[in-house]
Design a protein around this motif. Structure first.
Motif, PDB file in Angstrom:
ATOM      1  N   SER A  73     102.141  52.431  -4.024  1.00  0.00           N
ATOM      2  CA  SER A  73     102.844  51.073  -3.689  1.00  0.00           C
ATOM      3  C   SER A  73     103.848  51.559  -2.703  1.00  0.00           C
ATOM      4  O   SER A  73     104.642  50.794  -2.106  1.00  0.00           O
ATOM      5  N   ASP A  74     104.604  52.936  -2.743  1.00  0.00           N
ATOM      6  CA  ASP A  74     105.558  53.346  -2.120  1.00  0.00           C
ATOM      7  C   ASP A  74     105.393  54.817  -1.764  1.00  0.00           C
ATOM      8  O   ASP A  74     106.163  55.775  -2.275  1.00  0.00           O
ATOM      9  N   PRO A  75     104.450  55.143  -1.007  1.00  0.00           N
ATOM     10  CA  PRO A  75     103.898  56.676  -0.488  1.00  0.00           C
ATOM     11  C   PRO A  75     105.028  57.575   0.146  1.00  0.00           C
ATOM     12  O   PRO A  75     105.704  56.770   1.268  1.00  0.00           O
ATOM     13  N   VAL A  76     105.417  58.530  -0.172  1.00  0.00           N
ATOM     14  CA  VAL A  76     106.478  59.407   0.433  1.00  0.00           C
ATOM     15  C   VAL A  76     105.797  60.808   0.068  1.00  0.00           C
ATOM     16  O   VAL A  76     104.646  60.855  -0.551  1.00  0.00           O
ATOM     17  N   SER A  77     106.403  61.987   0.191  1.00  0.00           N
ATOM     18  CA  SER A  77     105.849  63.305  -0.048  1.00  0.00           C
ATOM     19  C   SER A  77     105.575  63.212  -1.390  1.00  0.00           C
ATOM     20  O   SER A  77     106.431  62.783  -2.278  1.00  0.00           O
ATOM     21  N   GLN A  78     104.437  63.937  -2.154  1.00  0.00           N
ATOM     22  CA  GLN A  78     104.123  63.791  -3.288  1.00  0.00           C
ATOM     23  C   GLN A  78     105.429  64.571  -4.095  1.00  0.00           C
ATOM     24  O   GLN A  78     105.588  64.046  -5.276  1.00  0.00           O
ATOM     25  N   ALA A  79     105.902  65.873  -3.615  1.00  0.00           N
ATOM     26  CA  ALA A  79     106.891  66.510  -4.527  1.00  0.00           C
ATOM     27  C   ALA A  79     108.033  65.377  -4.394  1.00  0.00           C
ATOM     28  O   ALA A  79     108.865  65.526  -5.470  1.00  0.00           O
ATOM     29  N   ASN A  80     108.622  64.995  -3.333  1.00  0.00           N
ATOM     30  CA  ASN A  80     109.848  64.001  -3.367  1.00  0.00           C
ATOM     31  C   ASN A  80     109.168  62.790  -4.387  1.00  0.00           C
ATOM     32  O   ASN A  80     110.174  62.372  -5.118  1.00  0.00           O
ATOM     33  N   PHE A  81     108.245  62.433  -4.500  1.00  0.00           N
ATOM     34  CA  PHE A  81     107.864  61.264  -5.431  1.00  0.00           C
ATOM     35  C   PHE A  81     107.940  61.613  -6.907  1.00  0.00           C
ATOM     36  O   PHE A  81     108.392  61.071  -7.812  1.00  0.00           O
ATOM     37  N   LEU A  82     107.286  62.771  -7.109  1.00  0.00           N
ATOM     38  CA  LEU A  82     107.623  63.405  -8.604  1.00  0.00           C
ATOM     39  C   LEU A  82     109.080  63.627  -9.048  1.00  0.00           C
ATOM     40  O   LEU A  82     109.627  63.480 -10.159  1.00  0.00           O
ATOM     41  N   SER A  83     109.915  64.087  -8.062  1.00  0.00           N
ATOM     42  CA  SER A  83     111.158  64.199  -8.260  1.00  0.00           C
ATOM     43  C   SER A  83     112.056  62.780  -8.423  1.00  0.00           C
ATOM     44  O   SER A  83     112.950  62.640  -9.407  1.00  0.00           O
ATOM     45  N   ARG A  84     111.560  62.069  -7.859  1.00  0.00           N
ATOM     46  CA  ARG A  84     112.032  60.569  -7.931  1.00  0.00           C
ATOM     47  C   ARG A  84     111.520  59.972  -9.576  1.00  0.00           C
ATOM     48  O   ARG A  84     112.356  59.466 -10.040  1.00  0.00           O
ATOM     49  N   GLU A  85     110.554  60.497  -9.915  1.00  0.00           N
ATOM     50  CA  GLU A  85     110.308  60.155 -11.246  1.00  0.00           C
ATOM     51  C   GLU A  85     110.701  61.193 -12.276  1.00  0.00           C
ATOM     52  O   GLU A  85     110.521  61.107 -13.432  1.00  0.00           O
ATOM     53  N   ARG A  86     111.680  62.065 -11.876  1.00  0.00           N
ATOM     54  CA  ARG A  86     112.594  62.907 -12.708  1.00  0.00           C
ATOM     55  C   ARG A  86     111.916  63.806 -13.043  1.00  0.00           C
ATOM     56  O   ARG A  86     112.019  64.580 -14.407  1.00  0.00           O
ATOM     57  N   TYR A  87     110.768  64.322 -12.457  1.00  0.00           N
ATOM     58  CA  TYR A  87     110.165  65.852 -12.829  1.00  0.00           C
ATOM     59  C   TYR A  87     110.968  66.756 -12.001  1.00  0.00           C
ATOM     60  O   TYR A  87     111.460  66.878 -11.134  1.00  0.00           O
ATOM     61  N   ILE A  88     111.069  68.079 -12.636  1.00  0.00           N
ATOM     62  CA  ILE A  88     111.951  69.196 -12.143  1.00  0.00           C
ATOM     63  C   ILE A  88     111.173  69.953 -11.601  1.00  0.00           C
ATOM     64  O   ILE A  88     110.015  70.456 -12.184  1.00  0.00           O
ATOM     65  N   ARG A  89     111.547  70.258 -10.407  1.00  0.00           N
ATOM     66  CA  ARG A  89     110.653  71.425  -9.311  1.00  0.00           C
ATOM     67  C   ARG A  89     111.246  72.652  -9.783  1.00  0.00           C
ATOM     68  O   ARG A  89     112.388  72.948  -9.569  1.00  0.00           O
ATOM     69  N   VAL A  90     110.512  73.535 -10.123  1.00  0.00           N
ATOM     70  CA  VAL A  90     110.915  74.833 -10.392  1.00  0.00           C
ATOM     71  C   VAL A  90     110.433  76.084  -9.736  1.00  0.00           C
ATOM     72  O   VAL A  90     109.044  76.035  -9.394  1.00  0.00           O
ATOM     73  N   VAL A  91     111.149  77.156  -9.257  1.00  0.00           N
ATOM     74  CA  VAL A  91     110.722  78.094  -8.797  1.00  0.00           C
ATOM     75  C   VAL A  91     111.303  79.232  -9.188  1.00  0.00           C
ATOM     76  O   VAL A  91     112.608  79.273  -9.640  1.00  0.00           O
ATOM     77  N   PHE A  92     110.807  80.483  -9.073  1.00  0.00           N
ATOM     78  CA  PHE A  92     111.482  81.790  -9.414  1.00  0.00           C
ATOM     79  C   PHE A  92     112.063  82.289  -8.090  1.00  0.00           C
ATOM     80  O   PHE A  92     111.401  82.531  -7.255  1.00  0.00           O
ATOM     81  N   ALA A  93     113.211  82.720  -8.398  1.00  0.00           N
ATOM     82  CA  ALA A  93     114.136  83.170  -7.222  1.00  0.00           C
ATOM     83  C   ALA A  93     114.112  84.652  -7.460  1.00  0.00           C
ATOM     84  O   ALA A  93     114.994  85.111  -8.182  1.00  0.00           O
ATOM     85  N   HIS A  94     113.067  85.476  -7.146  1.00  0.00           N
ATOM     86  CA  HIS A  94     113.023  86.655  -7.471  1.00  0.00           C
ATOM     87  C   HIS A  94     114.326  87.534  -6.872  1.00  0.00           C
ATOM     88  O   HIS A  94     114.544  88.408  -7.501  1.00  0.00           O
ATOM     89  N   TYR A  95     114.778  87.082  -5.675  1.00  0.00           N
ATOM     90  CA  TYR A  95     115.774  87.977  -5.200  1.00  0.00           C
ATOM     91  C   TYR A  95     117.118  87.804  -6.089  1.00  0.00           C
ATOM     92  O   TYR A  95     118.098  88.755  -5.839  1.00  0.00           O
ATOM     93  N   THR A  96     117.212  86.816  -6.745  1.00  0.00           N
ATOM     94  CA  THR A  96     118.403  86.722  -7.714  1.00  0.00           C
ATOM     95  C   THR A  96     118.062  87.141  -9.329  1.00  0.00           C
ATOM     96  O   THR A  96     118.768  86.773 -10.150  1.00  0.00           O
ATOM     97  N   ASN A  97     116.609  86.903  -9.369  1.00  0.00           N
ATOM     98  CA  ASN A  97     116.123  87.178 -10.922  1.00  0.00           C
ATOM     99  C   ASN A  97     116.427  85.986 -11.597  1.00  0.00           C
ATOM    100  O   ASN A  97     117.010  85.993 -12.674  1.00  0.00           O
TER     101      ASN A  97
END
Length: 138
Positions: free
Chosen positions: A67-91
Motif C-alpha cells: 500500500s505504500d512501497p518504499v525501500s524494503q529496509a526503510n519499510f522495516l525500519s518504519r515498522e520498528r525493526y532494528i537494522r544491525v551491523v558489525f562495525a569491525h573497525y570499532t569492534n
C-alpha cells in the motif's frame, strides 16, 4: 555466564540453520531484529534483500508494504525493526533506530523507540560476541 544468558545461547543455536551463522570468531555482516525480539541473520551487506524476504514471508507486512512501497529496509525500519551491523573497525555492534520520511521534498531521518524485546535481543547478541553495542540515532 548467567543461567539466563545460557538459555539465550541455546535459543539462538536452535534458531540458526548452520553453526556458521553464529560463529563467535566470524560473525555475520549483521541482523534485522523485529519488535518482538526475533532476529534474522544478514550475510554480506544484504540488508535490503533480507528485508524483502522478511516482508514477503509475513502477510500483514506484505499488505502494508504494497500500500505504500518504499525501500524494503526503510519499510522495516518504519515498522520498528532494528537494522544491525558489525562495525569491525570499532569492534561494536551498531543498531539503527531511525527511518527516512519525506518532508518538503527532502528525506529526513525519523527516530523510533525500539521495543524492550528488540533491545534485549540486541544487547544479548553483543554479549554473545563479546563486543560493545550502540544504537545509532540520526
Amino acid at each position: 555466564m548467567t543461567e539466563q544468558f545460557d538459555k539465550f545461547v541455546k535459543f539462538i543455536l536452535e534458531k540458526v540453520q548452520t553453526m556458521e551463522e553464529l560463529n563467535r570468531e566470524s560473525p555475520p555482516y549483521g541482523f534485522w531484529i523485529s519488535p518482538s525480539g526475533e532476529y534474522t541473520v544478514v550475510k554480506h551487506q544484504q540488508h535490503d534483500s533480507v528485508a524483502d524476504s522478511i516482508i514477503s514471508k509475513n502477510p500483514s507486512l506484505k499488505k502494508k508494504y504494497m500500500s505504500d512501497p518504499v525501500s524494503q529496509a526503510n519499510f522495516l525500519s518504519r515498522e520498528r525493526y532494528i537494522r544491525v551491523v558489525f562495525a569491525h573497525y570499532t569492534n561494536m555492534l551498531l543498531g539503527d533506530c531511525f527511518y527516512y520520511a519525506q518532508n518538503a521534498g527532502e528525506w529526513v531521518p525519523i527516530r523510533f523507540e525500539p521495543t524492550s524485546s528488540s533491545l534485549k535481543t540486541f544487547k544479548d547478541l553483543a554479549n554473545f560476541y563479546g563486543i560493545r553495542s550502540r544504537m545509532e540515532i540520526r
